[in-house]
Design a protein around this motif. Structure first.
Motif, PDB file in Angstrom:
ATOM      1  N   CYS A  59     -41.067  58.706 106.224  1.00 37.11           N
ATOM      2  CA  CYS A  59     -41.404  58.486 104.820  1.00 37.11           C
ATOM      3  C   CYS A  59     -40.744  57.215 104.294  1.00 37.11           C
ATOM      4  O   CYS A  59     -41.407  56.366 103.692  1.00 37.11           O
ATOM      5  N   SER A  60     -39.453  57.059 104.524  1.00 39.78           N
ATOM      6  CA  SER A  60     -38.753  55.871 104.027  1.00 39.78           C
ATOM      7  C   SER A  60     -39.260  54.609 104.715  1.00 39.78           C
ATOM      8  O   SER A  60     -39.408  53.560 104.068  1.00 39.78           O
ATOM      9  N   PHE A  61     -39.583  54.709 106.001  1.00 34.98           N
ATOM     10  CA  PHE A  61     -40.085  53.542 106.733  1.00 34.98           C
ATOM     11  C   PHE A  61     -41.398  53.052 106.135  1.00 34.98           C
ATOM     12  O   PHE A  61     -41.562  51.857 105.843  1.00 34.98           O
ATOM     13  N   PHE A  62     -42.346  53.968 105.936  1.00 36.98           N
ATOM     14  CA  PHE A  62     -43.655  53.556 105.446  1.00 36.98           C
ATOM     15  C   PHE A  62     -43.631  53.230 103.954  1.00 36.98           C
ATOM     16  O   PHE A  62     -44.391  52.368 103.498  1.00 36.98           O
ATOM     17  N   CYS A  63     -42.759  53.883 103.186  1.00 35.68           N
ATOM     18  CA  CYS A  63     -42.620  53.517 101.766  1.00 35.68           C
ATOM     19  C   CYS A  63     -42.079  52.103 101.613  1.00 35.68           C
ATOM     20  O   CYS A  63     -42.519  51.345 100.736  1.00 35.68           O
ATOM     21  N   GLU A  64     -41.144  51.751 102.461  1.00 38.53           N
ATOM     22  CA  GLU A  64     -40.591  50.394 102.420  1.00 38.53           C
ATOM     23  C   GLU A  64     -41.630  49.366 102.848  1.00 38.53           C
ATOM     24  O   GLU A  64     -41.709  48.269 102.291  1.00 38.53           O
ATOM     25  N   LYS A  65     -42.451  49.758 103.812  1.00 40.07           N
ATOM     26  CA  LYS A  65     -43.470  48.841 104.330  1.00 40.07           C
ATOM     27  C   LYS A  65     -44.632  48.678 103.347  1.00 40.07           C
ATOM     28  O   LYS A  65     -45.216  47.599 103.242  1.00 40.07           O
ATOM     29  N   HIS A  66     -44.957  49.757 102.632  1.00 44.01           N
ATOM     30  CA  HIS A  66     -46.097  49.745 101.707  1.00 44.01           C
ATOM     31  C   HIS A  66     -45.673  50.335 100.361  1.00 44.01           C
ATOM     32  O   HIS A  66     -46.123  51.425  99.980  1.00 44.01           O
ATOM     33  N   PRO A  67     -44.812  49.640  99.622  1.00 47.08           N
ATOM     34  CA  PRO A  67     -44.258  50.197  98.375  1.00 47.08           C
ATOM     35  C   PRO A  67     -45.316  50.504  97.319  1.00 47.08           C
ATOM     36  O   PRO A  67     -45.103  51.376  96.468  1.00 47.08           O
ATOM     37  N   GLU A  68     -46.461  49.831  97.381  1.00 43.56           N
ATOM     38  CA  GLU A  68     -47.520  50.080  96.409  1.00 43.56           C
ATOM     39  C   GLU A  68     -48.129  51.478  96.580  1.00 43.56           C
ATOM     40  O   GLU A  68     -48.806  51.977  95.676  1.00 43.56           O
ATOM     41  N   LEU A  69     -47.880  52.108  97.727  1.00 42.99           N
ATOM     42  CA  LEU A  69     -48.403  53.455  97.993  1.00 42.99           C
ATOM     43  C   LEU A  69     -47.271  54.471  98.156  1.00 42.99           C
ATOM     44  O   LEU A  69     -47.443  55.500  98.813  1.00 42.99           O
ATOM     45  N   LYS A  70     -46.143  54.186  97.535  1.00 41.44           N
ATOM     46  CA  LYS A  70     -44.977  55.054  97.702  1.00 41.44           C
ATOM     47  C   LYS A  70     -45.272  56.498  97.311  1.00 41.44           C
ATOM     48  O   LYS A  70     -44.887  57.434  98.022  1.00 41.44           O
ATOM     49  N   ASN A  71     -45.976  56.710  96.218  1.00 35.73           N
ATOM     50  CA  ASN A  71     -46.270  58.076  95.768  1.00 35.73           C
ATOM     51  C   ASN A  71     -47.162  58.811  96.763  1.00 35.73           C
ATOM     52  O   ASN A  71     -46.934  59.994  97.069  1.00 35.73           O
ATOM     53  N   GLU A  72     -48.164  58.117  97.253  1.00 37.43           N
ATOM     54  CA  GLU A  72     -49.092  58.735  98.208  1.00 37.43           C
ATOM     55  C   GLU A  72     -48.390  59.037  99.537  1.00 37.43           C
ATOM     56  O   GLU A  72     -48.592  60.111 100.123  1.00 37.43           O
ATOM     57  N   ILE A  73     -47.598  58.085 100.002  1.00 34.22           N
ATOM     58  CA  ILE A  73     -46.893  58.276 101.273  1.00 34.22           C
ATOM     59  C   ILE A  73     -45.901  59.434 101.160  1.00 34.22           C
ATOM     60  O   ILE A  73     -45.777  60.263 102.078  1.00 34.22           O
ATOM     61  N   THR A  74     -45.209  59.496 100.045  1.00 33.55           N
ATOM     62  CA  THR A  74     -44.259  60.591  99.838  1.00 33.55           C
ATOM     63  C   THR A  74     -44.974  61.939  99.819  1.00 33.55           C
ATOM     64  O   THR A  74     -44.516  62.918 100.429  1.00 33.55           O
ATOM     65  N   ALA A  75     -46.124  61.999  99.140  1.00 35.84           N
ATOM     66  CA  ALA A  75     -46.904  63.236  99.115  1.00 35.84           C
ATOM     67  C   ALA A  75     -47.370  63.616 100.517  1.00 35.84           C
ATOM     68  O   ALA A  75     -47.350  64.801 100.901  1.00 35.84           O
ATOM     69  N   PHE A  76     -47.792  62.628 101.286  1.00 32.01           N
ATOM     70  CA  PHE A  76     -48.249  62.860 102.656  1.00 32.01           C
ATOM     71  C   PHE A  76     -47.174  63.550 103.478  1.00 32.01           C
ATOM     72  O   PHE A  76     -47.414  64.574 104.124  1.00 32.01           O
ATOM     73  N   TRP A  77     -45.962  62.999 103.462  1.00 38.43           N
ATOM     74  CA  TRP A  77     -44.907  63.535 104.312  1.00 38.43           C
ATOM     75  C   TRP A  77     -44.283  64.806 103.753  1.00 38.43           C
ATOM     76  O   TRP A  77     -43.763  65.636 104.503  1.00 38.43           O
ATOM     77  N   THR A  78     -44.375  64.990 102.455  1.00 34.91           N
ATOM     78  CA  THR A  78     -43.833  66.202 101.841  1.00 34.91           C
ATOM     79  C   THR A  78     -44.665  67.425 102.190  1.00 34.91           C
ATOM     80  O   THR A  78     -44.134  68.536 102.329  1.00 34.91           O
ATOM     81  N   ASN A  79     -45.971  67.238 102.361  1.00 34.41           N
ATOM     82  CA  ASN A  79     -46.895  68.349 102.598  1.00 34.41           C
ATOM     83  C   ASN A  79     -47.421  68.393 104.032  1.00 34.41           C
ATOM     84  O   ASN A  79     -48.451  69.024 104.295  1.00 34.41           O
ATOM     85  N   ILE A  80     -46.703  67.752 104.947  1.00 34.50           N
ATOM     86  CA  ILE A  80     -47.205  67.516 106.300  1.00 34.50           C
ATOM     87  C   ILE A  80     -47.546  68.802 107.055  1.00 34.50           C
ATOM     88  O   ILE A  80     -48.334  68.794 108.002  1.00 34.50           O
ATOM     89  N   GLU A  81     -47.014  69.915 106.615  1.00 33.14           N
ATOM     90  CA  GLU A  81     -47.325  71.207 107.235  1.00 33.14           C
ATOM     91  C   GLU A  81     -48.826  71.472 107.266  1.00 33.14           C
ATOM     92  O   GLU A  81     -49.338  72.136 108.167  1.00 33.14           O
ATOM     93  N   ASP A  82     -49.551  70.924 106.300  1.00 29.81           N
ATOM     94  CA  ASP A  82     -50.972  71.243 106.134  1.00 29.81           C
ATOM     95  C   ASP A  82     -51.915  70.263 106.831  1.00 29.81           C
ATOM     96  O   ASP A  82     -53.132  70.342 106.616  1.00 29.81           O
ATOM     97  N   ILE A  83     -51.411  69.394 107.679  1.00 31.61           N
ATOM     98  CA  ILE A  83     -52.259  68.356 108.280  1.00 31.61           C
ATOM     99  C   ILE A  83     -53.040  68.871 109.489  1.00 31.61           C
ATOM    100  O   ILE A  83     -53.948  68.198 109.981  1.00 31.61           O
ATOM    101  N   VAL A  84     -52.714  70.052 109.983  1.00 31.54           N
ATOM    102  CA  VAL A  84     -53.444  70.610 111.127  1.00 31.54           C
ATOM    103  C   VAL A  84     -53.916  72.018 110.804  1.00 31.54           C
ATOM    104  O   VAL A  84     -53.359  72.700 109.945  1.00 31.54           O
ATOM    105  N   PHE A  85     -54.970  72.429 111.517  1.00 31.40           N
ATOM    106  CA  PHE A  85     -55.368  73.837 111.477  1.00 31.40           C
ATOM    107  C   PHE A  85     -55.912  74.234 112.840  1.00 31.40           C
ATOM    108  O   PHE A  85     -56.462  73.399 113.575  1.00 31.40           O
TER     109      PHE A  85
END
Length: 199
Positions: A59-85
């Motif tokens: 999360c910190s790596f990609f937020c630093e790389k793409h700060p304009e998408l910090k909110n989206e990236i944070t949401a992605f990694w916070t909810n990562i449990e739901d990325i597979v079924f």
């Protein structure tokens, strides 16, 4: 002839559903396309698969790389449990193999902490005779070494194994090692191939 069936996990027994996952988080198509190209299919993710990077850094790596998408990236990694079924056919398919007398194994490229989150929820996991997670051994498919680790650990003979994976490069490695590879393109197609091989 065949005694063992080896399955890949992602996009074979489960869906790595990153697009629907991000749609569910409310991301627009442009953002999804960008994150697919610049977060999921990147060297960093491959390094997580290989155990060289930890998911806690992501999360910190990609937020630093793409700060304009910090909110989206944070949401992605916070909810990562739901990325597979898990696919509906996964458990019945594994049980069919077991009931026919085959031993069943998993050989998967998967980040360690994601495996800790996801794998205990897979209904088929408890039925496995063994498995190798790439990040746990520091090696990934399509390299030959991770196949050798599986074979050596569980004393498998290549000519007695079928390997099912959605990635053509991984199938090519299996075939090169004397394992019968089946490219997974869908459940119906897989059943046809298994019937053809007498499984």
């Amino acid at each position: 002839m065949y005694k063992n069936v080896i399955f890949d996990v992602g996009d074979t027994l489960i869906s790595f559903a990153y697009r629907p996952y991000m749609q569910g988080l409310g991301f627009d198509d442009t953002t999804i396309d960008f994150l697919v190209d610049n977060m999921i299919f990147t060297d960093f993710w491959e390094d997580m698969d290989a155990g060289k990077k930890d998911m806690d850094e992501a999360c910190s790596f990609f937020c630093e790389k793409h700060p304009e998408l910090k909110n989206e990236i944070t949401a992605f990694w916070t909810n990562i449990e739901d990325i597979v079924f898990e696919y509906d056919f996964a458990y019945p398919l594994v049980m069919e193999m077991k009931e026919k007398g085959y031993k069943v194994f998993l050989l998967s490229n998967y980040p360690a902490k994601l495996a800790d989150i996801h794998w205990p929820k897979f209904s088929f996991l408890k039925e496995m005779d063994g498995y190798i997670i790439s990040a746990r051994v520091g090696l990934t498919k399509p390299g030959e070494k991770i196949f050798h680790i599986l074979m050596d650990r569980y004393r498998l003979h290549a000519e007695e194994c079928i390997f099912i994976d959605d990635n053509e490069a991984n199938i090519e490695t299996a075939n090169r090692l004397g394992i019968t590879g089946i490219r997974f393109t869908g459940y119906e197609e897989l059943t046809v191939e298994l019937d053809r091989l007498g499984i």
